[in-house]
Design a protein around this motif. Structure first.
Motif, PDB file in Angstrom:
ATOM      1  N   GLY A  34      18.813 -58.785 -86.772  1.00 56.50           N
ATOM      2  CA  GLY A  34      19.191 -59.297 -87.706  1.00 56.50           C
ATOM      3  C   GLY A  34      19.252 -60.659 -88.385  1.00 56.50           C
ATOM      4  O   GLY A  34      19.857 -61.368 -88.831  1.00 56.50           O
ATOM      5  N   VAL A  35      17.715 -61.129 -88.070  1.00 57.82           N
ATOM      6  CA  VAL A  35      17.444 -62.526 -88.240  1.00 57.82           C
ATOM      7  C   VAL A  35      16.098 -62.474 -89.038  1.00 57.82           C
ATOM      8  O   VAL A  35      15.332 -61.461 -88.926  1.00 57.82           O
ATOM      9  CB  VAL A  35      17.356 -63.353 -86.885  1.00 57.82           C
ATOM     10  N   HIS A  36      15.776 -63.779 -89.548  1.00 55.03           N
ATOM     11  CA  HIS A  36      14.570 -63.992 -90.054  1.00 55.03           C
ATOM     12  C   HIS A  36      13.481 -64.001 -89.074  1.00 55.03           C
ATOM     13  O   HIS A  36      13.595 -64.452 -87.773  1.00 55.03           O
ATOM     14  CB  HIS A  36      14.548 -65.384 -90.847  1.00 55.03           C
ATOM     15  N   ARG A  37      12.185 -63.839 -89.323  1.00 56.31           N
ATOM     16  CA  ARG A  37      11.062 -63.899 -88.362  1.00 56.31           C
ATOM     17  C   ARG A  37      11.093 -65.468 -87.914  1.00 56.31           C
ATOM     18  O   ARG A  37      10.799 -65.660 -86.980  1.00 56.31           O
ATOM     19  CB  ARG A  37       9.773 -63.729 -89.159  1.00 56.31           C
ATOM     20  N   THR A  38      11.433 -66.520 -88.739  1.00 50.23           N
ATOM     21  CA  THR A  38      11.216 -67.931 -88.257  1.00 50.23           C
ATOM     22  C   THR A  38      12.418 -68.085 -87.243  1.00 50.23           C
ATOM     23  O   THR A  38      12.373 -68.891 -86.383  1.00 50.23           O
ATOM     24  CB  THR A  38      11.362 -68.803 -89.521  1.00 50.23           C
ATOM     25  N   ASP A  39      13.751 -67.423 -87.474  1.00 52.41           N
ATOM     26  CA  ASP A  39      14.553 -67.657 -86.669  1.00 52.41           C
ATOM     27  C   ASP A  39      14.142 -66.921 -85.321  1.00 52.41           C
ATOM     28  O   ASP A  39      14.674 -67.486 -83.968  1.00 52.41           O
ATOM     29  CB  ASP A  39      16.077 -66.738 -87.136  1.00 52.41           C
ATOM     30  N   LEU A  40      13.451 -65.986 -85.190  1.00 51.71           N
ATOM     31  CA  LEU A  40      13.174 -65.117 -84.137  1.00 51.71           C
ATOM     32  C   LEU A  40      11.906 -66.212 -83.531  1.00 51.71           C
ATOM     33  O   LEU A  40      12.070 -66.228 -82.160  1.00 51.71           O
ATOM     34  CB  LEU A  40      12.476 -64.001 -84.281  1.00 51.71           C
ATOM     35  N   ARG A  41      11.009 -66.820 -84.301  1.00 53.90           N
ATOM     36  CA  ARG A  41      10.363 -67.586 -83.454  1.00 53.90           C
ATOM     37  C   ARG A  41      11.145 -68.911 -82.677  1.00 53.90           C
ATOM     38  O   ARG A  41      10.706 -69.407 -81.645  1.00 53.90           O
ATOM     39  CB  ARG A  41       9.386 -68.196 -84.636  1.00 53.90           C
ATOM     40  N   CYS A  42      12.155 -69.337 -83.383  1.00 57.81           N
ATOM     41  CA  CYS A  42      13.223 -70.383 -82.914  1.00 57.81           C
ATOM     42  C   CYS A  42      13.523 -69.873 -81.638  1.00 57.81           C
ATOM     43  O   CYS A  42      13.645 -70.656 -80.620  1.00 57.81           O
ATOM     44  CB  CYS A  42      14.106 -70.815 -83.953  1.00 57.81           C
ATOM     45  N   LEU A  43      14.211 -68.746 -81.539  1.00 58.16           N
ATOM     46  CA  LEU A  43      14.662 -68.236 -80.331  1.00 58.16           C
ATOM     47  C   LEU A  43      13.656 -67.953 -79.406  1.00 58.16           C
ATOM     48  O   LEU A  43      13.924 -68.309 -77.941  1.00 58.16           O
ATOM     49  CB  LEU A  43      15.353 -66.640 -80.486  1.00 58.16           C
ATOM     50  N   ASP A  44      12.418 -67.707 -79.514  1.00 63.18           N
ATOM     51  CA  ASP A  44      11.377 -67.715 -78.526  1.00 63.18           C
ATOM     52  C   ASP A  44      11.325 -68.779 -77.974  1.00 63.18           C
ATOM     53  O   ASP A  44      10.964 -69.026 -76.640  1.00 63.18           O
ATOM     54  CB  ASP A  44      10.062 -67.147 -79.257  1.00 63.18           C
ATOM     55  N   LEU A  45      11.276 -69.911 -78.734  1.00 62.99           N
ATOM     56  CA  LEU A  45      10.844 -71.289 -78.213  1.00 62.99           C
ATOM     57  C   LEU A  45      12.019 -71.886 -77.173  1.00 62.99           C
ATOM     58  O   LEU A  45      11.750 -72.485 -76.319  1.00 62.99           O
ATOM     59  CB  LEU A  45      10.714 -72.341 -79.363  1.00 62.99           C
ATOM     60  N   VAL A  46      13.140 -71.581 -77.738  1.00 59.27           N
ATOM     61  CA  VAL A  46      14.310 -71.832 -77.113  1.00 59.27           C
ATOM     62  C   VAL A  46      14.269 -71.187 -75.664  1.00 59.27           C
ATOM     63  O   VAL A  46      14.901 -71.850 -74.714  1.00 59.27           O
ATOM     64  CB  VAL A  46      15.612 -71.626 -77.793  1.00 59.27           C
ATOM     65  N   PHE A  47      13.989 -70.041 -75.682  1.00 59.90           N
ATOM     66  CA  PHE A  47      13.796 -69.084 -74.423  1.00 59.90           C
ATOM     67  C   PHE A  47      12.824 -69.552 -73.527  1.00 59.90           C
ATOM     68  O   PHE A  47      12.907 -69.737 -72.206  1.00 59.90           O
ATOM     69  CB  PHE A  47      13.670 -67.719 -74.540  1.00 59.90           C
ATOM     70  N   ARG A  48      11.619 -69.941 -73.950  1.00 61.73           N
ATOM     71  CA  ARG A  48      10.428 -70.330 -73.427  1.00 61.73           C
ATOM     72  C   ARG A  48      10.399 -71.620 -72.831  1.00 61.73           C
ATOM     73  O   ARG A  48       9.813 -71.932 -71.782  1.00 61.73           O
ATOM     74  CB  ARG A  48       9.271 -70.197 -73.995  1.00 61.73           C
ATOM     75  N   VAL A  72      19.366 -72.941 -87.443  1.00 68.27           N
ATOM     76  CA  VAL A  72      20.287 -73.149 -86.012  1.00 68.27           C
ATOM     77  C   VAL A  72      21.728 -72.662 -86.513  1.00 68.27           C
ATOM     78  O   VAL A  72      22.315 -71.970 -85.630  1.00 68.27           O
ATOM     79  CB  VAL A  72      20.277 -74.599 -85.438  1.00 68.27           C
ATOM     80  N   ASP A  73      22.270 -73.087 -87.722  1.00 71.90           N
ATOM     81  CA  ASP A  73      23.645 -72.745 -87.966  1.00 71.90           C
ATOM     82  C   ASP A  73      23.387 -71.048 -87.986  1.00 71.90           C
ATOM     83  O   ASP A  73      24.364 -70.542 -87.766  1.00 71.90           O
ATOM     84  CB  ASP A  73      23.859 -73.184 -89.281  1.00 71.90           C
ATOM     85  N   ARG A  74      22.727 -70.486 -88.834  1.00 71.41           N
ATOM     86  CA  ARG A  74      22.578 -69.055 -88.760  1.00 71.41           C
ATOM     87  C   ARG A  74      22.406 -68.491 -87.401  1.00 71.41           C
ATOM     88  O   ARG A  74      23.287 -67.692 -87.043  1.00 71.41           O
ATOM     89  CB  ARG A  74      21.195 -68.419 -89.404  1.00 71.41           C
TER      90      ARG A  74
END
Length: 153
Positions: A34-48, A72-74
């Motif tokens: 339930g997120v935007h693609r850019t949000d997903l990219r952010c999650l990927d970076l934070v995990f990696r 980040v707020d989202r």
């Protein structure tokens, strides 16, 4: 055995197929979360890359600091990331994934990762080294291309 030109053409086609499959998979994962693609990219970076300050995330994503704040707020509202004080810098905060995000990602991607680990068992160390060199070279080439397309040096 295929001729070298045919192998190179097959490699190019396989890379295009892989890129399309990754794109479709990323979209499906973003939709599922339930997120935007850019949000997903952010999650990927934070995990990696582990906890990251918002400014570094902005640079890595090619976004303004204000855009990253909204992103980040989202993600925080969805309980995928949280802000924590940076222990090395008094005023800075770090963006970290939540336990909930780690649990969800593990559930969604665990089988795929296990399959990938099983598949690489069929390759020799020499073959794996060649694959790693090729993929790193391809990633560097795409990063340079993206920078050029954005008008950066």
């Amino acid at each position: 055995m295929l001729a070298r030109d045919d192998i190179i053409a097959a490699l190019g086609a396989a890379m295009a197929d892989l890129q399309a499959a990754i794109d479709a998979d990323d979209q499906a994962l973003a939709d599922r979360l339930g997120v935007h693609r850019t949000d997903l990219r952010c999650l990927d970076l934070v995990f990696r890359h582990g906890p990251l300050p918002a400014g570094r995330l902005a640079r890595m994503l090619g976004l303004t600091p204000g855009s990253v704040t909204a992103l980040v707020d989202r993600l925080a509202k969805a309980d995928y990331v949280r802000r924590m004080p940076d222990p090395t810098h008094g005023r800075r905060v770090l963006i970290v994934p939540t336990d909930r995000a780690a649990r969800i990602v593990t559930e969604l991607l665990g089988t795929r990762l296990a399959e990938a680990h099983a598949e690489v068992a069929d390759f020799s160390n020499t073959e794996l080294d060649a694959i790693v060199r090729f993929l790193r070279s391809a990633a560097d080439r795409h990063e340079r291309s993206a920078a050029q397309l954005r008008g950066q040096s």
